[in-house]
Every structure is written in C-alpha cells, then in structure tokens.
Scaffold this active site. Structure first.
Site, PDB file in Angstrom:
ATOM      1  N   MET A   7      -7.346   9.030   8.610  1.00 23.86           N
ATOM      2  CA  MET A   7      -7.780   9.609   7.330  1.00 23.86           C
ATOM      3  C   MET A   7      -8.613  10.869   7.555  1.00 23.86           C
ATOM      4  O   MET A   7      -9.565  11.132   6.817  1.00 23.86           O
ATOM      5  CB  MET A   7      -8.618   8.591   6.527  1.00 23.86           C
ATOM      6  CG  MET A   7      -7.839   7.392   6.076  1.00 23.86           C
ATOM      7  SD  MET A   7      -8.881   6.179   5.244  1.00 23.86           S
ATOM      8  CE  MET A   7      -9.395   5.177   6.625  1.00 23.86           C
ATOM      9  N   LYS A  32      -3.642   3.100  -2.583  1.00 15.87           N
ATOM     10  CA  LYS A  32      -4.820   3.956  -2.801  1.00 15.87           C
ATOM     11  C   LYS A  32      -4.600   5.161  -1.907  1.00 15.87           C
ATOM     12  O   LYS A  32      -4.351   5.009  -0.722  1.00 15.87           O
ATOM     13  CB  LYS A  32      -6.107   3.262  -2.323  1.00 15.87           C
ATOM     14  CG  LYS A  32      -6.436   1.980  -3.027  1.00 15.87           C
ATOM     15  CD  LYS A  32      -7.876   1.598  -2.701  1.00 15.87           C
ATOM     16  CE  LYS A  32      -8.040   0.124  -2.533  1.00 15.87           C
ATOM     17  NZ  LYS A  32      -7.944  -0.461  -1.270  1.00 15.87           N
ATOM     18  N   ASP A  81       0.806  -1.212   0.000  1.00 14.31           N
ATOM     19  CA  ASP A  81       0.000   0.000   0.000  1.00 14.31           C
ATOM     20  C   ASP A  81       0.843   1.267   0.000  1.00 14.31           C
ATOM     21  O   ASP A  81       2.030   1.235   0.308  1.00 14.31           O
ATOM     22  CB  ASP A  81      -0.875   0.022   1.262  1.00 14.31           C
ATOM     23  CG  ASP A  81      -2.176  -0.713   1.045  1.00 14.31           C
ATOM     24  OD1 ASP A  81      -2.468  -1.092  -0.093  1.00 14.31           O
ATOM     25  OD2 ASP A  81      -2.896  -0.908   2.040  1.00 14.31           O
TER      26      ASP A  81
HETATM   27  C1  LIG Z   1      -6.344   3.571   5.217  1.00 15.84           C
HETATM   28  S1  LIG Z   1      -5.988   3.983   6.884  1.00 15.84           S
HETATM   29  C2  LIG Z   1      -5.263   2.466   7.368  1.00 15.84           C
HETATM   30  C3  LIG Z   1      -5.116   2.306   8.835  1.00 15.84           C
HETATM   31  C4  LIG Z   1      -4.286   1.099   9.214  1.00 15.84           C
HETATM   32  N1  LIG Z   1      -4.933  -0.115   8.792  1.00 15.84           N
HETATM   33  C5  LIG Z   1      -3.974   1.047  10.696  1.00 15.84           C
HETATM   34  O1  LIG Z   1      -4.348   0.107  11.389  1.00 15.84           O
HETATM   35  O2  LIG Z   1      -3.309   1.976  11.154  1.00 15.84           O
HETATM   36  C6  LIG Z   1      -4.615   5.078   6.680  1.00 15.84           C
HETATM   37  C7  LIG Z   1      -4.563   6.146   7.763  1.00 15.84           C
HETATM   38  O3  LIG Z   1      -3.796   5.689   8.885  1.00 15.84           O
HETATM   39  C8  LIG Z   1      -3.138   6.796   9.473  1.00 15.84           C
HETATM   40  N2  LIG Z   1      -1.686   6.566   9.417  1.00 15.84           N
HETATM   41  C9  LIG Z   1      -1.030   5.620   8.700  1.00 15.84           C
HETATM   42  N3  LIG Z   1       0.286   5.678   8.937  1.00 15.84           N
HETATM   43  C10 LIG Z   1       0.468   6.682   9.829  1.00 15.84           C
HETATM   44  C11 LIG Z   1       1.615   7.231  10.486  1.00 15.84           C
HETATM   45  N4  LIG Z   1       2.836   6.746  10.276  1.00 15.84           N
HETATM   46  N5  LIG Z   1       1.421   8.264  11.344  1.00 15.84           N
HETATM   47  C12 LIG Z   1       0.203   8.755  11.580  1.00 15.84           C
HETATM   48  N6  LIG Z   1      -0.909   8.270  11.019  1.00 15.84           N
HETATM   49  C13 LIG Z   1      -0.791   7.252  10.148  1.00 15.84           C
HETATM   50  C14 LIG Z   1      -3.527   8.040   8.684  1.00 15.84           C
HETATM   51  O4  LIG Z   1      -4.664   8.604   9.303  1.00 15.84           O
HETATM   52  C15 LIG Z   1      -3.874   7.428   7.347  1.00 15.84           C
HETATM   53  O5  LIG Z   1      -4.726   8.263   6.604  1.00 15.84           O
END
Ligand SMILES: C[S@@+](CC[C@H](N)C(=O)[O-])C[C@H]1O[C@@H](n2cnc3c(N)ncnc32)[C@H](O)[C@@H]1O
Length: 256
Positions: free
Chosen positions: A169, A57, A36
């Site tokens: 997100m 995405k 991803d």
């Molecule tokens: C599609 S969601 C997936 C969430 C993922 N499955 C999880 O358990 O964290 C993606 C969102 O996770 C958050 N995110 C992902 N990586 C991050 C990081 N390193 N620091 C802060 N927020 C993060 C952001 O809000 C981003 O828009």
C-alpha cells in the site's frame, strides 16, 4: 439452531494457482463469499454456485465499513451459512483479518483461518527477488505505506541497509518513503523495485534505485496494486533476469 461457519481465507497475490488446496476446498464448500478489491476475479470460477458479494476497500474511494463486513459474516453464519471471507495475500498480513477473527469470536461464531501466500514475499519472488539472501540481507521489514504515522517510526528505527524493506500500500507514498529512508542515511544507490500486479496478466516489474524511486521514472500504477522492495536483494532479481535471458537466448540458438 444450525450455526454456520466462517473461513478467513487468503487468496494469495492473484493467480488462482497460488491458492492453497485448503483455500480451494473452503471456496467449493461456500454458500457466500465476501471478497476484497484485490481478489482476482478468475478465482470466482472455483466456486460458481456460491453467492459472491463484493466488500472491497480501496484507498481514497468509497468503501464498505469494517463493521458492516463483520456484521455480514456474523449474520450469514447465524443463518447457518458457510461463509468464506476472501482476502488478498494472507488474511493476517496488513489485512485486518485479526480484527475479523476477534469479531467472530466475540459473537460466538465458529471460524478458521486459512493462511494465504502473502504478496509481501510472493510479489518479489515472482520477480526473482528473494527478501532474504545470505550475505545481502538476513531479515526483512514489512510496513504499510498507507500512513506516515504507521511506517515512519518503523523505517526510522532500522539501520540503513541492515534489512530488506518491503512496503505494501505504498505506491502513493513512494516518494515520501524513499526520501525518509535517504534522510535516515540510506544510500540513494540502494537497489529498489516496484512489483505491479504480481502473478496477474497485468504484472510489470520496475527495477531501479532508491534515488530513482523518489523520482518520476517509476511507471504509473494504472490502477494496479504494487509492492515496493528496497535493499541489495533487488540486485539478485536483476542478476537472475540477465541470466535467464542468456539461458533463453542459448535455448533459442540451439533450437535454430
Ligand atoms: C490491504 S494490503 C493486503 C495485503 C495482503 N493481506 C497480503 O498478505 O499480501 C493490499 C496491498 O498488497 C499489495 N498487493 C496486493 N496484491 C498485489 C499484487 N498482485 N502485486 C503486487 N502487490 C500486491 C499492494 O501493496 C496492495 O496495496
């Protein structure tokens, strides 16, 4: 026929040290890794022999369709490949991992789920913010800020201040989310934080209030992912930041 296998793997928030040992094992055994947008590229070093294929995405950008991702996993497994479907955080937290598992099961493909460290908890934790804390919050509510239709009914149904709110997100919608909460009676002075790119070299923490979250004072995302936290638990992070700074000061005085 030699059927392959699919591992739906959580990559955690970014730092490869936060991968589980099981995730590392699955990556080392992989022929193909479908990864991803938010998977940190440094993770690639763990499986240099695998074929890495980007199926990211990102909101408001051209993206690979979910049906295409499902078809790629199924086709490779039918060809006998060991496939890792690598998703940021935990594969079953706001990441459509459940849909992918259902598609694999319907196609008769053997698969496993390898849970990951979700950013919903890890991003605040890396800024010393516990999502629950005795006397401040005995629970937390996690929502996707992607769509008002998804977060509106959930956020509207919790009593002001009764739980920590964590939004993934949600950077684009942060003003709407803050206004929605205040419109429901949340105090504008409630502590709030935005954790950008947690666990990566681009990590940055903003700490303020719910009122300020709705203003321009939050740094720009600069193409970084961000996690929003609203609730009194944020004050623990601020308190610990002050205390650890004091400890560091004392240590440098002792060293001098
Ligand atoms: C599609 S969601 C997936 C969430 C993922 N499955 C999880 O358990 O964290 C993606 C969102 O996770 C958050 N995110 C992902 N990586 C991050 C990081 N390193 N620091 C802060 N927020 C993060 C952001 O809000 C981003 O828009």
């Amino acid at each position: 026929m030699n059927m392959g296998f699919v591992s739906l793997v959580g990559a955690g928030p970014g730092d490869p040290d936060l991968l589980t040992r099981k995730a590392v094992r699955a990556l080392r055994a992989a022929d193909l890794v479908l990864y991803d947008a938010l998977v940190d590229r440094t993770v690639m070093r763990i499986a240099p022999r695998a074929h890495w294929f980007y199926v990211g995405k990102r909101a408001h950008r051209p993206s690979v369709r979910q049906e295409t991702i499902n078809a790629l996993m199924i086709r490779a497994a039918r060809r006998g490949k060991c496939v890792v479907r690598l998703k940021c955080g935990d594969p079953f937290v706001l990441g459509r991992g459940g849909e992918e598992a259902l598609a694999l099961a319907a196609a008769g493909i053997r698969f496993e789920v390898v849970p990951g460290v979700t950013t919903a908890i890890a991003a605040p934790a890396l800024a010393n913010i516990p999502v629950t804390h005795r006397g401040l919050a005995s629970g937390f509510v996690l929502v996707s800020g992607h769509d008002e239709a998804a977060y509106g009914p959930v956020l509207g149904s919790i009593a002001p201040g009764s739980a920590t709110v964590v939004v993934l997100m949600g950077l684009r919608a942060r003003v709407d989310i803050a206004n929605l909460l205040m419109g429901r009676g949340w105090n504008a002075a409630t502590p709030a934080a935005v954790l950008f790119a947690a666990s990566t070299t681009r990590q940055e923490t903003w700490i303020g209030t719910l009122g300020a979250l709705a203003s321009a004072s939050v740094p720009s995302a600069a193409d970084r992912p961000g996690t929003i936290v609203v609730g009194d638990v944020v004050s623990v992070g601020a308190q610990l930041a002050g205390m650890t700074a004091e400890v560091q000061d004392e240590a440098s005085i002792k060293r001098a």
